[in-house]
Design a protein around this motif. Sequence first.
Motif, PDB file in Angstrom:
ATOM      1  N   LEU A 318     117.049  -2.656 -20.844  1.00 21.02           N
ATOM      2  CA  LEU A 318     116.749  -2.417 -19.443  1.00 21.02           C
ATOM      3  C   LEU A 318     117.660  -1.326 -18.893  1.00 21.02           C
ATOM      4  N   PRO A 319     117.293  -0.701 -17.786  1.00 12.90           N
ATOM      5  CA  PRO A 319     118.145   0.357 -17.208  1.00 12.90           C
ATOM      6  C   PRO A 319     119.566  -0.144 -16.965  1.00 12.90           C
ATOM      7  N   THR A 320     120.533   0.715 -17.196  1.00 12.32           N
ATOM      8  CA  THR A 320     121.978   0.471 -17.029  1.00 12.32           C
ATOM      9  C   THR A 320     122.521  -0.567 -18.004  1.00 12.32           C
ATOM     10  N   ALA A 347     114.204   8.893 -24.465  1.00  6.87           N
ATOM     11  CA  ALA A 347     114.094   8.542 -23.043  1.00  6.87           C
ATOM     12  C   ALA A 347     113.689   9.797 -22.290  1.00  6.87           C
ATOM     13  N   LEU A 348     112.391  10.090 -22.298  1.00 11.25           N
ATOM     14  CA  LEU A 348     111.903  11.382 -21.824  1.00 11.25           C
ATOM     15  C   LEU A 348     112.134  11.585 -20.330  1.00 11.25           C
ATOM     16  N   ARG A 349     112.206  10.544 -19.559  1.00 14.65           N
ATOM     17  CA  ARG A 349     112.350  10.693 -18.111  1.00 14.65           C
ATOM     18  C   ARG A 349     113.812  10.842 -17.694  1.00 14.65           C
ATOM     19  N   THR A 350     114.703  10.085 -18.332  1.00 15.22           N
ATOM     20  CA  THR A 350     116.117  10.138 -17.946  1.00 15.22           C
ATOM     21  C   THR A 350     116.931  11.110 -18.783  1.00 15.22           C
ATOM     22  N   ARG A 351     116.635  11.224 -20.086  1.00 16.67           N
ATOM     23  CA  ARG A 351     117.287  12.154 -21.009  1.00 16.67           C
ATOM     24  C   ARG A 351     118.807  12.024 -20.970  1.00 16.67           C
ATOM     25  N   GLY A 352     119.289  10.766 -20.907  1.00 18.08           N
ATOM     26  CA  GLY A 352     120.729  10.527 -20.825  1.00 18.08           C
ATOM     27  C   GLY A 352     121.480  10.973 -22.053  1.00 18.08           C
ATOM     28  N   LEU A 353     120.939  10.756 -23.236  1.00 19.09           N
ATOM     29  CA  LEU A 353     121.620  11.143 -24.470  1.00 19.09           C
ATOM     30  C   LEU A 353     121.700  12.666 -24.577  1.00 19.09           C
ATOM     31  N   SER A 354     120.637  13.347 -24.212  1.00 20.43           N
ATOM     32  CA  SER A 354     120.643  14.817 -24.255  1.00 20.43           C
ATOM     33  C   SER A 354     121.699  15.381 -23.319  1.00 20.43           C
ATOM     34  N   VAL A 452     118.367  -4.318 -29.191  1.00 23.84           N
ATOM     35  CA  VAL A 452     118.170  -4.453 -27.745  1.00 23.84           C
ATOM     36  C   VAL A 452     119.526  -4.634 -27.080  1.00 23.84           C
ATOM     37  N   THR A 453     119.844  -3.776 -26.119  1.00 25.40           N
ATOM     38  CA  THR A 453     121.078  -3.927 -25.351  1.00 25.40           C
ATOM     39  C   THR A 453     120.787  -4.767 -24.107  1.00 25.40           C
ATOM     40  N   VAL A 454     121.647  -5.745 -23.859  1.00 24.45           N
ATOM     41  CA  VAL A 454     121.473  -6.664 -22.734  1.00 24.45           C
ATOM     42  C   VAL A 454     122.763  -6.695 -21.933  1.00 24.45           C
ATOM     43  N   ARG A 455     122.669  -6.397 -20.674  1.00 24.38           N
ATOM     44  CA  ARG A 455     123.852  -6.335 -19.811  1.00 24.38           C
ATOM     45  C   ARG A 455     124.242  -7.719 -19.311  1.00 24.38           C
ATOM     46  N   TYR A 456     125.549  -7.931 -19.154  1.00 22.78           N
ATOM     47  CA  TYR A 456     126.071  -9.170 -18.564  1.00 22.78           C
ATOM     48  C   TYR A 456     125.414  -9.408 -17.200  1.00 22.78           C
ATOM     49  N   THR A 483     126.371  -6.250 -23.562  1.00 23.97           N
ATOM     50  CA  THR A 483     127.227  -5.234 -22.969  1.00 23.97           C
ATOM     51  C   THR A 483     127.786  -5.669 -21.623  1.00 23.97           C
ATOM     52  N   PHE A 484     128.876  -4.999 -21.223  1.00 23.85           N
ATOM     53  CA  PHE A 484     129.543  -5.266 -19.937  1.00 23.85           C
ATOM     54  C   PHE A 484     129.960  -6.736 -19.812  1.00 23.85           C
ATOM     55  N   ALA A 485     130.355  -7.335 -20.929  1.00 22.48           N
ATOM     56  CA  ALA A 485     130.745  -8.739 -20.921  1.00 22.48           C
ATOM     57  C   ALA A 485     132.092  -8.908 -20.234  1.00 22.48           C
ATOM     58  N   ALA A 486     132.323 -10.116 -19.711  1.00 26.11           N
ATOM     59  CA  ALA A 486     133.606 -10.412 -19.073  1.00 26.11           C
ATOM     60  C   ALA A 486     134.703 -10.395 -20.127  1.00 26.11           C
TER      61      ALA A 486
END
Length: 494
Positions: A318-320, A347-354, A452-456, A483-486
Motif C-alpha cells: 500500500l502507499p507509504t 510504479a508508473l505514476r509515482t516513479r519513486g525508485l527512478s 508485500v510490504t506492510v506498514r505498522y 515496516t515502520f515497526a515500533a
Amino acid sequence: MEDQTTPRVFDSLWRYRWSSAGIVACIVAVSLAVALVVGGSSTVEARVVLQPPDESGLIGVDTSSEAAFSRYVNQRALLMTSDRVLSLAQEDLERHRPLRELRREVSARESDAGESIVLEVDGANTDEAMELAEAVIDAYRSVAGQELAERVDGALETLAERRQAVEESLPDGQAGSRVEANTSAAAETLSELDRQATELRLASDEIGDGVAFVQATQPEETTLVATLARDGGIGLVLGLIVATAVAWVRADRDRRLHDPSSFAALVDEPVLGEIERLGPEVAFTLTDPKQQPAKPYRLILASVQQAVPRGIVAVTGLPTSGSTTTSLQLAGAAARAGMRVLVIDAALRTRGLSAALLIDGPEHGGLTDLAAGLSDLRGVMRPVNLGYGMGYWAVPAGQFAEGAAEVFRASQLRTIGEQLRSGYDLVLIDCSAPDVEPESTPLLREADRVVVTVRYGTSDDELLRLRGQLEMIGASIAGYVFTFAAPVTRNGRR
C-alpha cells in the motif's frame, strides 16, 4: 486463511493488559470498599407451617389434591412478601426502614416438602434480622387471620339470609296435611343451615389465622472477613468480565497490525522480516545506493532467496508502506553479495525508485518503452554504482500516459521475463498495489514471487483486501515485510 470475524479474547486482553489490570483493580477496590462500609450481614430463616385443609373448605383448598394445596402455599408465600404485610410489619420495627429496603431483604418460598413457607430475612446483624422476621410473621398472621375472619363472616351472613328466607315462607295458623308437610321440610332446612353455621364457627376457631406453628429461627451471621473475601471474589470475577469485554470491544474496533505475530491470525504466508521505525536522518540513507544495506534487509534477502533462488521478485504494498525502499535495499544487498541484479521501477505514476536513483526524466527511456517494443532491454538499462567496483542495473519507469496498461501485453511480458531470468540472478520489480495502479497487474502476475510490504498500523481489512487482489490476479506471495515497526527495547518489549 479466511478473515477472522472476531478478535480472540486472550489476544485482546494481552494487547490491552495494563488497562485491563487497572479495570480489575478498580472494581475489586470498589467491592472491598462497599464491604467495609456495609460491614458483615446476617440471614435469618424461619419456617411457617400452615394448617392442613379442612373438610368445610374454609381455606378454599381441595383436601384430596396435593397440587391444589401446593398452589395455596405459594399464594400464601406471595402474601407474606406483599406490600400489605410488609407495610404492617414496618410499623413494628424500632428503626424505620423504607418499604423498598424491606422488599429487597425479605423473601419467601414453598418448602421442599410443600407443607410450609420458608421465610428468609437479611439484616445488618442477627438482632435486626430476627426483629424483621418476627415482625413479618406477626403481620402475616394478622392479615391472614383477618382474611379468614372476613370469609367466615361472609359465609355466616349468607346462611343467615337463607334462614330468614325459609322462616318467612312458613304459613301462619293454617291446618292441613300440605301445610304440615311444608312446615316439616322447612324445619329440616333450618336445621341443616344451623349445622353448617356451627361447622363454620368450629372450623374458624380451629384454623385461626391458617398457621399451625412457626419453627424457631436459625440465624446465619457472616463475619466482616468472610464478607470481604466474598465481595472481593465477586469484584474480581466482575472485573475480569468487564475488562475482557472492554478489551474485546477495543480490539474489535481497532483491528490493526502492531507486531509480526498479528499476521498469523490473518494470513498463511510468513513474515520475512521486520524493519523498525527510524528517524528522518537515518531513514534518508536507506534510499542512498552507496550506503550499506541495513541488517534486517540482508536477512530478508536470505528469506527471499529461499523462496526464489533465481528469478523475478515483485515488491508491492500500500502507499507509504516502504516498497520502494525495500526494493533498493534488497538490490544493494544482493549486488554486494556478488549477484547479478536488475531493479525495475514499475510504479508508473509515482516513479519513486527512478527519482531515488536520479534516472527519472524524458531523456531516459523506461519500462513503458520496453513493454511497447520501442526499445530493447539494453536501451533502457542504467547502471547504479555502489562503489568498490560493485553495482547493479536499473530500468526507470518511463513516461506514463493514460492507457499505459495496454502496452503490457501478456506475450510481450512473457518474452521479456524469459530474457530477464536468463540474464540476471535476481530481478526486483517495484510495483504499486493493483487497486492503486492497475497497470502493475500483469507485472505482478508475471513475477515468480511477490514480496508485500506492510506498514505498522495497517488495518486487518486493508491487508486482507490487498492479499485478495494479489490472489485474484494469480500472483504468488512469498511473504511480508513489516515496516515502520515500533522499536524493541532490550528486554524484548515494544
